[in-house]
Every structure is written in C-alpha cells, then in structure tokens.
Motif scaffolding. Sequence first.
Motif, PDB file in Angstrom:
ATOM      1  N   ARG A   1      -9.127   2.939  -2.223  1.00  0.00           N
ATOM      2  CA  ARG A   1      -9.619   2.071  -1.151  1.00  0.00           C
ATOM      3  C   ARG A   1      -8.547   0.674  -1.273  1.00  0.00           C
ATOM      4  O   ARG A   1      -8.396   0.214  -2.307  1.00  0.00           O
ATOM      5  CB  ARG A   1     -11.049   1.544  -1.470  1.00  0.00           C
ATOM      6  CG  ARG A   1     -11.895   2.207  -0.688  1.00  0.00           C
ATOM      7  CD  ARG A   1     -13.431   1.825  -0.759  1.00  0.00           C
ATOM      8  NE  ARG A   1     -13.716   0.717   0.284  1.00  0.00           N
ATOM      9  CZ  ARG A   1     -14.492  -0.142   0.201  1.00  0.00           C
ATOM     10  NH1 ARG A   1     -15.661   0.236  -0.830  1.00  0.00           N
ATOM     11  NH2 ARG A   1     -14.861  -1.132   0.983  1.00  0.00           N
ATOM     12  N   HIS A   2      -8.263   0.266  -0.255  1.00  0.00           N
ATOM     13  CA  HIS A   2      -7.137  -0.789  -0.029  1.00  0.00           C
ATOM     14  C   HIS A   2      -5.991  -0.492  -0.699  1.00  0.00           C
ATOM     15  O   HIS A   2      -5.222  -1.636  -0.852  1.00  0.00           O
ATOM     16  CB  HIS A   2      -7.699  -1.881  -0.505  1.00  0.00           C
ATOM     17  CG  HIS A   2      -9.103  -2.291   0.061  1.00  0.00           C
ATOM     18  ND1 HIS A   2      -9.460  -2.341   1.611  1.00  0.00           N
ATOM     19  CD2 HIS A   2     -10.420  -2.288  -0.668  1.00  0.00           C
ATOM     20  CE1 HIS A   2     -10.804  -2.664   1.553  1.00  0.00           C
ATOM     21  NE2 HIS A   2     -11.068  -2.764   0.243  1.00  0.00           N
ATOM     22  N   ALA A   3      -5.716   0.803  -1.093  1.00  0.00           N
ATOM     23  CA  ALA A   3      -4.339   1.127  -1.726  1.00  0.00           C
ATOM     24  C   ALA A   3      -3.422   1.933  -1.069  1.00  0.00           C
ATOM     25  O   ALA A   3      -2.277   2.159  -1.568  1.00  0.00           O
ATOM     26  CB  ALA A   3      -4.737   1.809  -3.256  1.00  0.00           C
ATOM     27  N   THR A   4      -3.838   2.593  -0.011  1.00  0.00           N
ATOM     28  CA  THR A   4      -3.142   3.474   0.729  1.00  0.00           C
ATOM     29  C   THR A   4      -2.651   2.803   2.142  1.00  0.00           C
ATOM     30  O   THR A   4      -3.402   1.973   2.742  1.00  0.00           O
ATOM     31  CB  THR A   4      -3.625   4.927   0.971  1.00  0.00           C
ATOM     32  OG1 THR A   4      -4.510   4.689   1.651  1.00  0.00           O
ATOM     33  CG2 THR A   4      -4.086   5.536  -0.503  1.00  0.00           C
TER      34      THR A   4
ATOM     35  N   GLU B   1      -8.287   7.693   1.378  1.00  0.00           N
ATOM     36  CA  GLU B   1      -9.538   6.920   0.899  1.00  0.00           C
ATOM     37  C   GLU B   1     -10.823   7.359   1.044  1.00  0.00           C
ATOM     38  O   GLU B   1     -11.928   7.036   0.220  1.00  0.00           O
ATOM     39  CB  GLU B   1      -9.427   5.500   1.592  1.00  0.00           C
ATOM     40  CG  GLU B   1      -8.066   4.845   1.599  1.00  0.00           C
ATOM     41  CD  GLU B   1      -7.779   3.388   1.914  1.00  0.00           C
ATOM     42  OE1 GLU B   1      -8.701   2.531   2.197  1.00  0.00           O
ATOM     43  OE2 GLU B   1      -6.558   2.927   1.989  1.00  0.00           O
TER      44      GLU B   1
ATOM     45  N   ARG C   1       0.951  -1.164   0.097  1.00  0.00           N
ATOM     46  CA  ARG C   1       0.039  -0.015   0.049  1.00  0.00           C
ATOM     47  C   ARG C   1       0.899   1.266  -0.055  1.00  0.00           C
ATOM     48  O   ARG C   1       1.955   1.200   0.511  1.00  0.00           O
ATOM     49  CB  ARG C   1      -1.032   0.012   1.432  1.00  0.00           C
ATOM     50  CG  ARG C   1      -1.985  -1.099   1.290  1.00  0.00           C
ATOM     51  CD  ARG C   1      -2.473  -1.043   2.398  1.00  0.00           C
ATOM     52  NE  ARG C   1      -3.829  -1.909   2.582  1.00  0.00           N
ATOM     53  CZ  ARG C   1      -4.893  -1.398   2.605  1.00  0.00           C
ATOM     54  NH1 ARG C   1      -5.109  -0.130   3.205  1.00  0.00           N
ATOM     55  NH2 ARG C   1      -6.174  -2.161   2.739  1.00  0.00           N
TER      56      ARG C   1
END
Length: 261
Positions: free
Chosen positions: A157-160, A150, A122
């Motif tokens: 979403r779910h990437a940071t 997010e 992430r």
Amino acid sequence: MKTSTANVTAGRDDQPAISLVDGWTLREYREVGSTNLVAAGLPAWQAVRSDTQTAGRGRFQRQWVSDAGGLWLSAVLPTDGGSVAWHALPLAVGWAVCHALRNLGVKNLRMRWPNDVLVNERKLAGLLIDQFSPNVAVAGIGINVSNHPEARDVSLRHATARLADLVAPVPDLRHLTEAILHQLRIAVEEMRAAGFHSLLTRVNELWGGPRAVELDLDGTIRRGTFARVDAEGRLILLEETGHFTAYDARQVRHLTETDLS
Ligand code: BT5
C-alpha cells in the motif's frame, strides 16, 4: 519498429502465441510461473510475455506480484562471453526501460539502484537479470500498468505506481512490449559496439543525484551517500568515513534511501 503479427493465435496455457517484433521472437502466454524461467532455455533475441505469473520473482527470491493487466516480460540478451562490462547489463536494461517509458509520456521517472524504477518514490517497475548459461542473460521486466498489486499484497500500500495513473491513454500491453523490446535492442547493440562506458553518463543521470542511503549487506549495514555507478555497474558509496567504496549488486540485499521526508 518492425512488427509481424501474422499467424498469431491467442496463447493457451502451454502453447504460446508467437510473433516477430523488431528482430525479436516474442512468445506470449496466458499464465506461467515466471517468465524468466520460461525464457531460461531460449537463445538470444527471444522474449517471453505472460498475462499473469503464479510465481513472479524478485531479487534474493523475493516475491513479485504479477496480476492481470501488468507487463511481465523476459528478454534473452547475448552476453558475448561475459566480459566485465556485462556486469553492468542490469543498468543498461534499466536505461532502456526508462527511455521507453519516457517516450510514452511518463514523467518524474528515476531509478533506485540497482533495479527499481520509481515515480514519486513509488515503484512502477522492477528488473531481475538472471544468467542461466554463459552466453546469454535473461532480463526480466515487470511494469505495473492497469493491474492492482496493492490489492494482492497490502504491504505494498502506497508503495507502488502504475501506468494507468500516469499516462492517458494507457498504452496496451502489446504496444508497451514493442516499445521496451525496441529500446532494449538499441541499448544492447550499443553496448556490444562501444561498451557499457558509452551508456554510463546516461545511466548516471537516472538516479536523480546523490542521496543518503543505507545498504544491507546481508546483515551488515553501511551508511553513506550514493554518489554514482562505475563502469562495471557498481555502486560508489561515499562512506561516513570519507572514503569511496564500490559495491556489487550481488552484495547488497537492500538499499534504503534515508533522506526521504
Ligand atoms: C524486483 O525485485 O524488483 C524485480 C522484479 C522483476 C519482476 C519481473 S516480471 C517478469 C520477470 N519474471 C519474474 O519472475 N520476475 C521478472 P526486488 O528488488 O527484489 O523487489 C521485490 C519487492 O518489490 C517485493 O519484496 C515487494 O516489496 C515489491 N513488489 C512486489 N510486487 C510488486 C509490484 N507488482 N509492484 C511494485 N512493487 C512490488
């Protein structure tokens, strides 16, 4: 680390609070468009931080979500006439940021070439280096701390990742700014004295080993294995043909890691 906060007042919209941090002059604002653009006209060893950015920028004019609680910082670095080694400046900045974050207790940190700082796949931080004039570069550093990117952009979403979920207690923005500027000065002074070569081994340890990648060269796709970076900061790709090819960051619009489960 030497810091002077004498005579600091809270920065108003257009009036920054000015303080000295470890040889840097730091200008702090409540809100700006982009700290890199505010820093564009400043001399070396000045830095700009803002609580929020209304037009935070990524590479290739992509947007950078810059909500309150994150660190949005730009540091003006001397480039000494733009020698070849200075192409590697973004990587030296990446090394400095990772080093400072590790010192603050962040674990499982690695970089994705050329400018993403990741924790467990992430994105914790992004770097953007601009060169507005020949002898200085502006190093923009965005780090999620206790902000909620997010919530601002559902595509993230779910990437940071953010420091508040990674270290306790979470460092305050002032402390984090000082830690980053301190390490940046060390990295830049080392480059000036000994060249990027002296940082190269440490930079190559940041990628977490060879991995399968896909490069988007503005529409043309290249696949292979990310091997390392060279002394000019270029990515060395082991192509599917078995040849090694060097790519400059300006050529590569996107790098996707393709061996993630
Ligand atoms: C970057 O670009 O990662 C460089 C980001 C640099 C931001 C700093 S903040 C201080 C200074 N002032 C500025 O205006 N910029 C610098 P890039 O590799 O192009 O990544 C952009 C992509 O990251 C976006 O397209 C989103 O997918 C994602 N992204 C946007 N905001 C994010 C955030 N807060 N955290 C994690 N990922 C984000």
